[in-house]
Design a protein around this motif. Sequence first.
Motif, short mmCIF file in Angstrom:
data_model
loop_
_atom_site.label_atom_id
_atom_site.label_comp_id
_atom_site.label_asym_id
_atom_site.label_seq_id
_atom_site.Cartn_x
_atom_site.Cartn_y
_atom_site.Cartn_z
N CYS A 198 -0.44 -0.34 5.45
CA CYS A 198 -1.75 0.24 5.14
C CYS A 198 -2.86 -0.45 5.92
CB CYS A 198 -2.04 0.16 3.65
SG CYS A 198 -2.36 -1.52 3.06
N GLY A 216 0.82 -1.22 0.00
CA GLY A 216 0.00 0.00 0.00
C GLY A 216 0.85 1.26 0.00
N LYS A 266 -4.71 -2.69 4.96
CA LYS A 266 -5.83 -3.14 4.11
C LYS A 266 -5.40 -4.14 3.04
CE LYS A 266 -8.07 1.33 4.43
NZ LYS A 266 -7.31 2.46 3.92
N CYS A 267 -4.17 -4.03 2.54
CA CYS A 267 -3.78 -4.88 1.41
C CYS A 267 -3.68 -6.35 1.85
CB CYS A 267 -2.45 -4.41 0.82
SG CYS A 267 -1.03 -4.74 1.85
N CYS A 289 -0.74 -7.08 4.23
CA CYS A 289 -0.97 -6.65 5.62
C CYS A 289 -1.85 -7.63 6.36
CB CYS A 289 -1.61 -5.26 5.66
SG CYS A 289 -0.42 -3.93 5.44
ZN LIG Z 1 -0.61 -3.06 3.30
#
Ligand SMILES: [Zn+2]
Length: 318
Positions: free
Chosen positions: A61, A56, A63-64, A67
């Motif tokens: 992030c 990200g 969210k990716c 992660c």
């Molecule tokens: Zn990420």
Amino acid sequence: MITTLQQFAGNERTLSAVQTMLQADRVPQTVMLEGPAGSGRKTLARLMAAGLLCEGETRPCGKCAVCRLVQTGHPDVMEIAPEKDKTAVSVDQIRRVRADAFVRPNQGRCKVYILCGAVRPEAQNAFLKILEEPPVGVYFILLCRHAGDWLETVVSRATLLRLGPVTWQQAKTALPALGLPADDETRLRLEQSGGLLGELIAPAGKTDPAATARACAMALAQNDPPAFLVATAGVAGERAQHAPVLEALYALLYGALRHRATQAPASAEETALAKRLSSQQLLAAGQAVQAALDRLPYNPNGALLFTALCARLFHTQS
Ligand SMILES: [Zn+2]
């Protein structure tokens, strides 16, 4: 679950240092994270690992896919803890890390080893060689209570970051991610823990005193001593859990007694206990639990404590 640096409570200096390292792509290959249990060492170590691997923009992030994978188990993030029934990481484990560190990453652009828990001095010695010249793209994050738990030669090769307790005001940023309500009870529990947020969440795999007490109550209701011992085996080695388990069991026994006397609404365990045990037996069982509670300060051995209690509790039934 905390997935970004912004959610992490307090510890501004350490967090801003981590953020700078990640942004500048200048994360030292050996980092030592020092702080008391419950201060978020493993959480921050995972955030750093996620930050190193994240795809990200602001890393991590949160969210990716990378992660998310770091939180559940990324093939390039290895967490090394003492093996079952051992109190420290062994030489053999470190040798395996040393060999593995020279193997290319599975998926990501780097590999991260998080060392959780104590490491035996001879294992630390075995570790030194690779810390002197870590392979490119390999990172070690060493978690400890005090840097002094590590050999001076190891400490001198690591970048030290510290984590400490947080205030209620600081804790608020982390509460939603941890699934904790921002209410008076959480505030009180944070105060009782000395500002160590990690103490408020039952770590995965760790036993929950209320669940243990419920399992004990069911064993008692089913007149099944072995089930009682199995239920308490998980908490026997954790002294801090003894009082909460006993108190919760005491509450269930009295809940059953109350249910018997007044037909007051009761939980499944209380109902089962009330069905199987007479009022007199419930009272005797409650007294046995109370006696075990009173003796706690003199009874550091959990296995003995629960075996003795088991004998007394099931004796009251026969
Ligand atoms: Zn990420």
